[in-house]
Structures are given as C-alpha cells and as structure tokens.
Motif scaffolding. Sequence first.
Motif, short mmCIF file in Angstrom:
data_model
loop_
_atom_site.label_atom_id
_atom_site.label_comp_id
_atom_site.label_asym_id
_atom_site.label_seq_id
_atom_site.Cartn_x
_atom_site.Cartn_y
_atom_site.Cartn_z
N UNK A 1 0.90 -1.17 0.00
CA UNK A 1 0.12 -0.04 -0.11
C UNK A 1 0.85 1.42 0.05
N UNK A 2 2.09 1.28 0.46
CA UNK A 2 2.98 2.21 0.56
C UNK A 2 3.17 2.90 -0.68
N UNK A 3 3.46 2.06 -1.93
CA UNK A 3 3.80 2.46 -3.12
C UNK A 3 2.45 3.19 -3.93
N UNK A 4 1.32 2.78 -3.29
CA UNK A 4 -0.15 3.27 -3.90
C UNK A 4 -0.04 4.88 -3.68
N UNK A 5 0.36 5.28 -2.46
CA UNK A 5 0.00 6.72 -2.19
C UNK A 5 1.01 7.49 -3.27
N UNK A 6 2.39 7.16 -3.69
CA UNK A 6 3.15 7.64 -4.61
C UNK A 6 2.38 7.82 -6.05
N UNK A 85 4.89 3.88 6.22
CA UNK A 85 5.23 4.00 4.96
C UNK A 85 4.57 4.72 3.96
N UNK A 86 3.55 5.33 4.30
CA UNK A 86 2.28 6.28 3.33
C UNK A 86 3.17 7.38 3.63
N UNK A 87 3.52 7.82 4.72
CA UNK A 87 4.13 9.04 4.86
C UNK A 87 5.55 9.41 3.98
N UNK A 88 6.21 8.15 4.17
CA UNK A 88 7.65 8.02 3.71
C UNK A 88 7.77 8.30 2.12
N UNK A 94 12.31 13.70 6.69
CA UNK A 94 12.00 12.68 7.80
C UNK A 94 11.52 13.47 9.01
N UNK A 95 12.06 14.81 9.15
CA UNK A 95 11.94 15.52 10.18
C UNK A 95 10.28 16.39 10.03
#
Length: 282
Positions: A1-6, A85-88, A94-95
């Motif tokens: 799902x993390x890649x889906x955000x991008x 992962x969604x945020x990254x 990162x901060x």
Amino acid sequence: MAKEFFVALRLVACAQNGLEVSLSNLNLAVPPPRFHDTSSPLLISGTSATELPWAVKSEDKAKYDAIFDSLSPVNGFLSGDKVKPVLLNSKLPVDILGRVWELSDIDHDGMLDRDEFAVAMFLVYCALEKEPVPMSLPPALVPPSKRKTWVVSPSEKAKYDEIFLKTDKDMDGFVSGLEVREIFLKTGLPSTLLAHIWALCDTKDCGKLSKDQFALAFHLINQKLIKGIDPPHVLTPEMIPPSDRANLQKNIIGSSPVADFSAIKELDTLNNELVDLQRYVK
C-alpha cells in the motif's frame, strides 16, 4: 500500500495535465500535482474554535477515508507501522514527517483514527505544496470530534475581567507590563515564570495584553498557584484566546491545499496494477 500513495499522486498529476489516467503514463515528465483552495476555512475570522469549520472538507475527507480503509485499520485505528510507509512515500524530509505524525496523533496514543489520519494527509499535501508545517496544530485543523472549549471557564473569565477593568488605568482595552507588574508580583511566583506566562499570552508580541489574553494569563497563574501545574512551552489550540485565533491561523497556514483524486481509480485496485508497474519500469 505504501507505493500506492506515490502512484496516486502521479495519477493526479496526469489527470490535471489532460493525460489519460494510466500506469503507462507514470514516467512521463509532468508537473507535480497541484493542491489548492482559495476559500480556506483557516482564513475565517470571528469564529470560536468549537464553531470553526474543519479545514478538511467533506469531499476530501471521503478520499482520505478511502486511503485509511485501504490500510486495513484495526478497531478503527492505524498503527504507526501502517502509516509510516505512506508518509515516507511522500518523499518529504523525515523531520517534517515526524512533525506531521506528532500533530496528527492528537490523542498521543501512538495510533491514528479516521479523523487524525485526515489531518495527517492534509498536512502532507500542505508540505508537498511547499507550505510550512506548523509547530502546533491550528484550531481549524483540530477535528470537531476532538475540540475543547476555551480553558478559561465563564466564571473565571468574569472574575478576571473585573480585575482587568481595574488594572487598565488608561482604559484603552489593553494592559501594559507596567500596569500589571504589581499585581503579577503579588502572586509570589518567580519573575522568570511570570515573564514566560506573559510571553505566552502576548500572542501578537505587542507588549500589551487584551482582556482575553489577560484572563488566560491569570488562568495560567492560578493553575500554578492552586494545582502546581506549570504553564506549557507553547499554547495548545484550546488555550488560544478566541479573539486571537483568526489572526494566528493566517500566520500559521496561508492556504489549505486539497488534493483532487476524482480521476483516480479505486485505491483497492492499485495493488494489482503495481505488479504491471514494476514490469514496466524494468
């Protein structure tokens, strides 16, 4: 799902630039997706925190809810491991992402519910549009379900207003440091602590306190005298005097970006498409 955000953000960019919303267009050189809102509820003045419209509009909340549900929440919550992962994948520093998490985890329980996740997404899009992420959550961004009334009770306010009227010698609607010096020192609190309380309440940094600011100052003083509670390092949203909130919101966030996901396919189908995407990239 993390890649889906991008992938979703890339598809937004395709749609906004008149291209077919297709994975085959993901590598095309297109401007980044645009997020904008010229009628930001953050700019509404003269409204108390409990009545202030939420900055997250209902139509955008539905889109954020779709992403929330796609991440398989447990009992209505997403753990940090699922949100991280969604945020990254927003590619933000990162901060900045750490601050987004701190601001959106309003209950400080290490998890995000549906409303808190919407706040996180709002702040992410704000940062992607080069808007500064605030150090504290603006009152208009606090979900209605988590809002509190002003910390100064009506009975307290009435009492402090009487003191204010007696202290405002020149009757200009404000009290200066010189006017409050004697009454502040009579509390017996250290001068450094009193100076900190003054700085917190002088939200406009003008060297004077309005009636509401004066009431807040005495509330913080009495919290220390009676309950031993130290004043905060910065004011929480519910502490900000109602008369100051509109101006502070303008300073904290100048615009409220909103994503247009209307042209994106259902998020739950993107997982299958990622397989095709990986083959295409290779």
